[in-house]
Design a protein around this motif. Structure first.
Motif, PDB file in Angstrom:
ATOM      1  N   TYR A  23      10.836  24.268  -1.660  1.00  0.00           N
ATOM      2  CA  TYR A  23       9.870  25.269  -1.359  1.00  0.00           C
ATOM      3  C   TYR A  23       8.956  25.057  -0.415  1.00  0.00           C
ATOM      4  O   TYR A  23       8.548  25.940   0.348  1.00  0.00           O
ATOM      5  CB  TYR A  23       8.969  25.402  -2.950  1.00  0.00           C
ATOM      6  CG  TYR A  23       7.944  26.564  -2.727  1.00  0.00           C
ATOM      7  CD1 TYR A  23       8.035  27.830  -2.848  1.00  0.00           C
ATOM      8  CD2 TYR A  23       6.463  25.819  -2.409  1.00  0.00           C
ATOM      9  CE1 TYR A  23       6.869  28.447  -2.775  1.00  0.00           C
ATOM     10  CE2 TYR A  23       5.717  26.874  -2.361  1.00  0.00           C
ATOM     11  CZ  TYR A  23       5.613  28.089  -2.366  1.00  0.00           C
ATOM     12  OH  TYR A  23       4.623  28.825  -2.456  1.00  0.00           O
ATOM     13  N   GLU A  50      -1.685  31.305  -0.379  1.00  0.00           N
ATOM     14  CA  GLU A  50      -1.138  32.346  -1.386  1.00  0.00           C
ATOM     15  C   GLU A  50      -0.800  33.540  -0.752  1.00  0.00           C
ATOM     16  O   GLU A  50       0.233  34.189  -1.250  1.00  0.00           O
ATOM     17  CB  GLU A  50      -2.225  32.458  -2.381  1.00  0.00           C
ATOM     18  CG  GLU A  50      -2.758  31.255  -3.232  1.00  0.00           C
ATOM     19  CD  GLU A  50      -3.864  31.738  -4.253  1.00  0.00           C
ATOM     20  OE1 GLU A  50      -4.506  32.811  -4.217  1.00  0.00           O
ATOM     21  OE2 GLU A  50      -4.062  30.755  -5.211  1.00  0.00           O
ATOM     22  N   GLN A  51      -1.397  34.067   0.057  1.00  0.00           N
ATOM     23  CA  GLN A  51      -0.877  35.227   1.008  1.00  0.00           C
ATOM     24  C   GLN A  51      -1.228  35.141   2.253  1.00  0.00           C
ATOM     25  O   GLN A  51      -2.511  34.560   2.624  1.00  0.00           O
ATOM     26  CB  GLN A  51      -1.662  36.709   0.523  1.00  0.00           C
ATOM     27  CG  GLN A  51      -3.034  36.554   0.354  1.00  0.00           C
ATOM     28  CD  GLN A  51      -3.559  37.794  -0.493  1.00  0.00           C
ATOM     29  OE1 GLN A  51      -2.999  38.835  -0.047  1.00  0.00           O
ATOM     30  NE2 GLN A  51      -4.863  37.785  -1.200  1.00  0.00           N
ATOM     31  N   LEU A  72       3.511  36.860   0.175  1.00  0.00           N
ATOM     32  CA  LEU A  72       3.096  36.312  -0.985  1.00  0.00           C
ATOM     33  C   LEU A  72       3.521  35.279  -1.526  1.00  0.00           C
ATOM     34  O   LEU A  72       4.973  35.130  -1.985  1.00  0.00           O
ATOM     35  CB  LEU A  72       3.107  37.557  -2.454  1.00  0.00           C
ATOM     36  CG  LEU A  72       2.421  38.663  -1.853  1.00  0.00           C
ATOM     37  CD1 LEU A  72       2.755  39.964  -2.823  1.00  0.00           C
ATOM     38  CD2 LEU A  72       0.718  38.573  -1.366  1.00  0.00           C
ATOM     39  N   ASP A  74       4.010  32.008  -4.093  1.00  0.00           N
ATOM     40  CA  ASP A  74       3.672  31.498  -5.406  1.00  0.00           C
ATOM     41  C   ASP A  74       4.137  30.001  -5.775  1.00  0.00           C
ATOM     42  O   ASP A  74       5.596  30.067  -6.014  1.00  0.00           O
ATOM     43  CB  ASP A  74       4.140  32.303  -6.499  1.00  0.00           C
ATOM     44  CG  ASP A  74       3.727  32.065  -7.855  1.00  0.00           C
ATOM     45  OD1 ASP A  74       3.458  30.874  -8.171  1.00  0.00           O
ATOM     46  OD2 ASP A  74       3.777  33.015  -8.876  1.00  0.00           O
ATOM     47  N   ARG A  76       3.971  27.700  -7.970  1.00  0.00           N
ATOM     48  CA  ARG A  76       4.398  27.416  -9.132  1.00  0.00           C
ATOM     49  C   ARG A  76       5.609  27.965  -9.659  1.00  0.00           C
ATOM     50  O   ARG A  76       6.618  27.738 -10.384  1.00  0.00           O
ATOM     51  CB  ARG A  76       3.178  28.109 -10.376  1.00  0.00           C
ATOM     52  CG  ARG A  76       1.802  27.178 -10.244  1.00  0.00           C
ATOM     53  CD  ARG A  76       1.087  27.601 -11.229  1.00  0.00           C
ATOM     54  NE  ARG A  76       1.420  27.111 -12.513  1.00  0.00           N
ATOM     55  CZ  ARG A  76       0.672  27.430 -13.617  1.00  0.00           C
ATOM     56  NH1 ARG A  76      -0.356  28.088 -13.776  1.00  0.00           N
ATOM     57  NH2 ARG A  76       1.120  26.888 -14.895  1.00  0.00           N
ATOM     58  N   ALA A  77       5.903  29.523  -9.512  1.00  0.00           N
ATOM     59  CA  ALA A  77       7.225  29.951  -9.522  1.00  0.00           C
ATOM     60  C   ALA A  77       8.169  29.639  -8.595  1.00  0.00           C
ATOM     61  O   ALA A  77       9.462  30.006  -8.652  1.00  0.00           O
ATOM     62  CB  ALA A  77       6.983  31.408  -9.646  1.00  0.00           C
ATOM     63  N   ARG A  78       7.591  29.110  -7.366  1.00  0.00           N
ATOM     64  CA  ARG A  78       8.620  28.875  -6.141  1.00  0.00           C
ATOM     65  C   ARG A  78       9.190  30.074  -5.695  1.00  0.00           C
ATOM     66  O   ARG A  78      10.320  29.988  -5.504  1.00  0.00           O
ATOM     67  CB  ARG A  78       9.476  27.569  -6.479  1.00  0.00           C
ATOM     68  CG  ARG A  78       8.809  26.463  -7.202  1.00  0.00           C
ATOM     69  CD  ARG A  78       9.954  25.503  -7.188  1.00  0.00           C
ATOM     70  NE  ARG A  78       9.312  24.118  -7.983  1.00  0.00           N
ATOM     71  CZ  ARG A  78       9.623  23.926  -9.269  1.00  0.00           C
ATOM     72  NH1 ARG A  78      10.245  25.025  -9.960  1.00  0.00           N
ATOM     73  NH2 ARG A  78       9.090  22.722  -9.837  1.00  0.00           N
ATOM     74  N   THR A  79       8.365  31.106  -5.388  1.00  0.00           N
ATOM     75  CA  THR A  79       8.731  32.304  -4.755  1.00  0.00           C
ATOM     76  C   THR A  79       7.934  32.549  -3.486  1.00  0.00           C
ATOM     77  O   THR A  79       6.662  32.283  -3.460  1.00  0.00           O
ATOM     78  CB  THR A  79       8.523  33.662  -6.044  1.00  0.00           C
ATOM     79  OG1 THR A  79       7.371  33.820  -6.105  1.00  0.00           O
ATOM     80  CG2 THR A  79       9.454  33.219  -6.810  1.00  0.00           C
ATOM     81  N   GLU A  97      12.589  38.508  -0.720  1.00  0.00           N
ATOM     82  CA  GLU A  97      12.111  37.324  -1.608  1.00  0.00           C
ATOM     83  C   GLU A  97      12.930  36.192  -1.424  1.00  0.00           C
ATOM     84  O   GLU A  97      14.265  36.088  -1.397  1.00  0.00           O
ATOM     85  CB  GLU A  97      11.822  37.798  -3.028  1.00  0.00           C
ATOM     86  CG  GLU A  97      11.064  36.682  -3.667  1.00  0.00           C
ATOM     87  CD  GLU A  97      10.634  37.285  -5.198  1.00  0.00           C
ATOM     88  OE1 GLU A  97       9.449  37.052  -5.470  1.00  0.00           O
ATOM     89  OE2 GLU A  97      11.486  37.731  -5.856  1.00  0.00           O
ATOM     90  N   ARG A  99      13.772  32.686  -3.513  1.00  0.00           N
ATOM     91  CA  ARG A  99      13.408  32.341  -5.035  1.00  0.00           C
ATOM     92  C   ARG A  99      14.377  30.892  -5.104  1.00  0.00           C
ATOM     93  O   ARG A  99      15.326  30.800  -4.780  1.00  0.00           O
ATOM     94  CB  ARG A  99      14.055  33.229  -6.147  1.00  0.00           C
ATOM     95  CG  ARG A  99      13.356  34.540  -6.069  1.00  0.00           C
ATOM     96  CD  ARG A  99      14.357  35.513  -6.689  1.00  0.00           C
ATOM     97  NE  ARG A  99      13.729  36.802  -7.115  1.00  0.00           N
ATOM     98  CZ  ARG A  99      14.423  37.983  -7.670  1.00  0.00           C
ATOM     99  NH1 ARG A  99      15.475  37.670  -8.207  1.00  0.00           N
ATOM    100  NH2 ARG A  99      13.671  39.181  -7.531  1.00  0.00           N
TER     101      ARG A  99
END
Length: 315
Positions: A23, A50-51, A72, A74, A76-79, A97, A99
């Motif tokens: 990530y 974060e953005q 964007l 994230d 924690r979600a690793r996206t 995206e 992921r």
């Protein structure tokens, strides 16, 4: 007028490295030119972790293209979701995206999704986009896999260095010398041939033959992005076998007496070719020293000739 049709693709790879490491490589867009073959240069225009708004310059089907995207992030979600804000024809819209999913064995799976549309649904434009997305996605995932799986050796394999020369001239005069690389065979003894293509001002493709002190000739291919009078960033798209990546930057900073011209390099050593090229007892440290010497020698020679040229023009 109807909206163009949106098309979707997905590319995936499994990586034997932690999800967080993987990530982090995706999140740091400034490192992409070293990781991803298509990416020539990348900058964060604004934002935070974060953005953000980023600008990319990349090769697509043999051309240098540039666009601005909003991302964007994230952790924690690793996206990492992305959407082009300013696209170039034939692209009407582009987004997608990254992921990253952790796997039980300690590795991770990476999915790269794209959605895109062609201007006026033009079939030729759509074909161009499909080929570019497929080629670049496959190349980026393969490179991401290699980089993530070798992350423990990054400090050993990757190095950056710079050389500077003070010149009694304006930044514009020195910039012009570096910008006009098509004249280098006449101006630089170590350059025996150079082909320059610049269909869009400031976006250059160049093929160069460089002569080493031992008489051997090395051919490199580069893409360059030129920011008038201030800096030129580049990426070698065809590198010598001792490297896996080479990016660089020429900067021109005004001083009280003229300009300080600096050449910066970032290089990734290819550990699999060191012994073949430098001998059975050679190490990565030997390769680092050899690359530092070769690139530094040529950069300083170029800067000193730029100094002679610019200062002589002033009489």
């Amino acid at each position: 007028m109807s909206q163009p049709t949106t098309h979707f693709t997905e590319h995936s790879v499994s990586i034997a490295a932690p999800a967080d490491i993987t990530y982090a490589l995706i999140a740091d867009v400034t490192g992409w030119p070293r990781l991803f073959a298509p990416t020539v240069h990348a900058e964060r225009v604004s934002g935070d972790d974060e953005q953000e708004v980023i600008r990319l310059w990349a090769l697509a089907n043999g051309e240098v293209r540039t666009w601005t995207s909003r991302r964007l992030l994230d952790p924690r979600a690793r996206t990492v979701a992305f959407r082009q804000e300013v696209s170039q024809p034939p692209v009407a819209a582009m987004g997608g995206e990254w992921r990253i999913t952790a796997l039980p064995d300690g590795g991770c799976a990476v999915d790269l999704l794209h959605d895109y549309a062609a201007v006026d649904d033009d079939p030729d434009g759509l074909d161009w986009i499909e080929r570019a997305v497929d080629r670049n996605s496959r190349a980026e995932l393969a490179a991401l896999k290699t980089a993530a799986e070798q992350h423990e050796r990054t400090g050993e394999l990757v190095m950056s260095f710079e050389d500077s020369v003070d010149i009694a001239a304006s930044a514009a005069e020195v910039y012009a010398f570096i910008d006009r690389s098509d004249l280098w065979p006449e101006r630089l003894p170590h350059v025996s041939r150079l082909e320059l293509t610049e269909t869009v001002p400031g976006l250059q493709l160049m093929t160069m033959d460089t002569r080493s002190p031992d008489g051997t000739v090395h051919t490199t291919e580069s893409a360059r992005v030129c920011f008038e009078d201030t800096r030129i960033v580049y990426k070698q798209t065809r590198v010598p076998a001792i490297m896996t990546a080479h990016t660089g930057e020429w900067t021109f900073r005004p001083t009280a007496d003229g300009v300080r011209a600096t050449s910066r390099h970032t290089v990734a050593i290819n550990p699999h070719t060191v012994r073949d090229l430098l001998g059975e007892s050679a190490t990565v440290a030997d390769a680092r020293q050899a690359v530092r010497s070769a690139l530094g020698t040529n950069s300083l020679a170029t800067l000193n000739l730029a100094k002679t040229h610019a200062e002589s023009d002033r009489g």
